[in-house]
Design a protein around this motif. Structure first.
Motif, PDB file in Angstrom:
ATOM      1  N   GLY A 186      13.939  -0.724  -9.053  1.00  0.00           N
ATOM      2  CA  GLY A 186      12.378  -0.116  -9.570  1.00  0.00           C
ATOM      3  C   GLY A 186      12.944   1.450  -8.838  1.00  0.00           C
ATOM      4  N   ALA A 187      12.782   1.747  -7.648  1.00  0.00           N
ATOM      5  CA  ALA A 187      12.865   3.060  -6.342  1.00  0.00           C
ATOM      6  C   ALA A 187      14.447   3.407  -7.123  1.00  0.00           C
ATOM      7  N   GLY A 188      15.500   2.503  -7.560  1.00  0.00           N
ATOM      8  CA  GLY A 188      16.441   3.103  -7.594  1.00  0.00           C
ATOM      9  C   GLY A 188      16.430   4.228  -9.492  1.00  0.00           C
ATOM     10  N   ASP A 189      15.400   3.658 -10.175  1.00  0.00           N
ATOM     11  CA  ASP A 189      15.343   3.998 -11.586  1.00  0.00           C
ATOM     12  C   ASP A 189      14.876   5.389 -11.119  1.00  0.00           C
ATOM     13  N   ALA A 190      13.937   4.989 -10.356  1.00  0.00           N
ATOM     14  CA  ALA A 190      12.534   6.620 -10.135  1.00  0.00           C
ATOM     15  C   ALA A 190      13.770   7.576  -9.724  1.00  0.00           C
ATOM     16  N   LEU A 191      14.358   7.434  -8.375  1.00  0.00           N
ATOM     17  CA  LEU A 191      15.132   8.289  -7.896  1.00  0.00           C
ATOM     18  C   LEU A 191      16.965   8.821  -8.550  1.00  0.00           C
ATOM     19  N   ILE A 192      16.892   8.237  -9.022  1.00  0.00           N
ATOM     20  CA  ILE A 192      17.847   8.814 -10.557  1.00  0.00           C
ATOM     21  C   ILE A 192      17.009   9.960 -11.500  1.00  0.00           C
ATOM     22  N   ALA A 193      15.829   8.908 -11.884  1.00  0.00           N
ATOM     23  CA  ALA A 193      14.747  10.164 -12.351  1.00  0.00           C
ATOM     24  C   ALA A 193      14.367  11.643 -11.790  1.00  0.00           C
ATOM     25  N   ALA A 194      14.426  11.883 -10.679  1.00  0.00           N
ATOM     26  CA  ALA A 194      14.430  12.525  -9.466  1.00  0.00           C
ATOM     27  C   ALA A 194      14.877  12.980  -9.294  1.00  0.00           C
ATOM     28  N   GLY A 195      15.708  12.805  -9.865  1.00  0.00           N
ATOM     29  CA  GLY A 195      17.624  13.727  -9.415  1.00  0.00           C
ATOM     30  C   GLY A 195      18.600  13.286  -8.792  1.00  0.00           C
ATOM     31  N   GLU A 196      17.701  12.284  -7.616  1.00  0.00           N
ATOM     32  CA  GLU A 196      19.112  11.516  -5.983  1.00  0.00           C
ATOM     33  C   GLU A 196      20.042  10.288  -7.180  1.00  0.00           C
ATOM     34  N   HIS A 197      20.561  10.993  -7.505  1.00  0.00           N
ATOM     35  CA  HIS A 197      22.007   9.823  -7.951  1.00  0.00           C
ATOM     36  C   HIS A 197      22.714   9.100  -7.048  1.00  0.00           C
TER      37      HIS A 197
END
Length: 211
Positions: A186-197
């Motif tokens: 969940g946190a990984g997906d949220a970071l990717i969505a925020a541009g923190e790939h």
């Protein structure tokens, strides 16, 4: 560096891969009871020494090379990336409300013994290797011969080379591995969505390994 077992990176290939992908290191030194830190690009040579060699150069006006002696112990810190993690990104938070914010990151600490090289031929070779390493991905790589010889001669004389023989290397990847798999995802997906790939994708990999 404090490294809980679940955050420890034990794969040497992964440690060296992080160094090569993020070569701007923080050189930490100690002289006369004072700590100093310099941010320097390094070139890793895996073929030399038991654990490899780190090569770099500093401005001649930088006092660090005069404060060090051959054989002195130093540490170089390499950081891949970092990102704030909100508890709202953990699915379990919405069920039990027992999560807090944290900060995830991936770092490598390389300890070693330094040797100072104030020799023009050595410095020129050191600079050329570092330049080739980073220019090789350019459409038209720049090389030292592209600049006037007297200009390059002046620039080479303005720096001093340093070589660090690695004596130990440790890594830490804090990617919420101590959480449930669904929370890591969940946190990984949220970071990717925020541009923190970088951190986000590393967390998804950690979740897959834990599943």
């Amino acid at each position: 560096m404090y490294i809980p077992p679940h955050f420890a990176v034990l794969d040497t290939e992964a440690l060296y891969g992080l160094i090569e992908a993020h070569p701007l290191g923080m050189l930490v030194t100690s002289s006369n009871g004072t700590l100093d830190a310099n941010h320097i690009p390094f070139e890793l040579d895996r073929s030399k020494g038991g654990l490899g060699i780190l090569n770099c150069h500093v401005a001649r006006k930088n006092p660090v090379w005069e404060e060090l002696r051959d054989g002195d112990e130093v540490m170089v810190i390499f950081r891949a990336d970092d990102a704030y993690v909100s508890p709202n990104w953990y699915p379990s938070k919405h069920e039990f409300h027992k999560q807090v914010p944290t900060w995830n990151y991936m770092v490598v600490h390389a300890h070693g013994r330094v040797t100072i090289h104030d020799d023009e031929r050595y410095i020129r070779r050191n600079v050329a290797k570092l330049t080739h390493r980073h220019e090789s991905i350019q459409p038209v790589p720049w090389k030292m011969g592209d600049a006037p010889k007297d200009f390059i001669d002046t620039m080479v004389k303005a720096v001093v080379a340093m070589q660090i023989e690695i004596t130990s290397v440790v890594g830490k990847a804090k990617l919420s591995q101590n959480k449930e798999v669904r929370d890591i995802r969940g946190a990984g997906d949220a970071l990717i969505a925020a541009g923190e790939h970088i951190v986000g994708e590393a967390m998804l990999k950690a979740a897959a390994e834990k599943a």
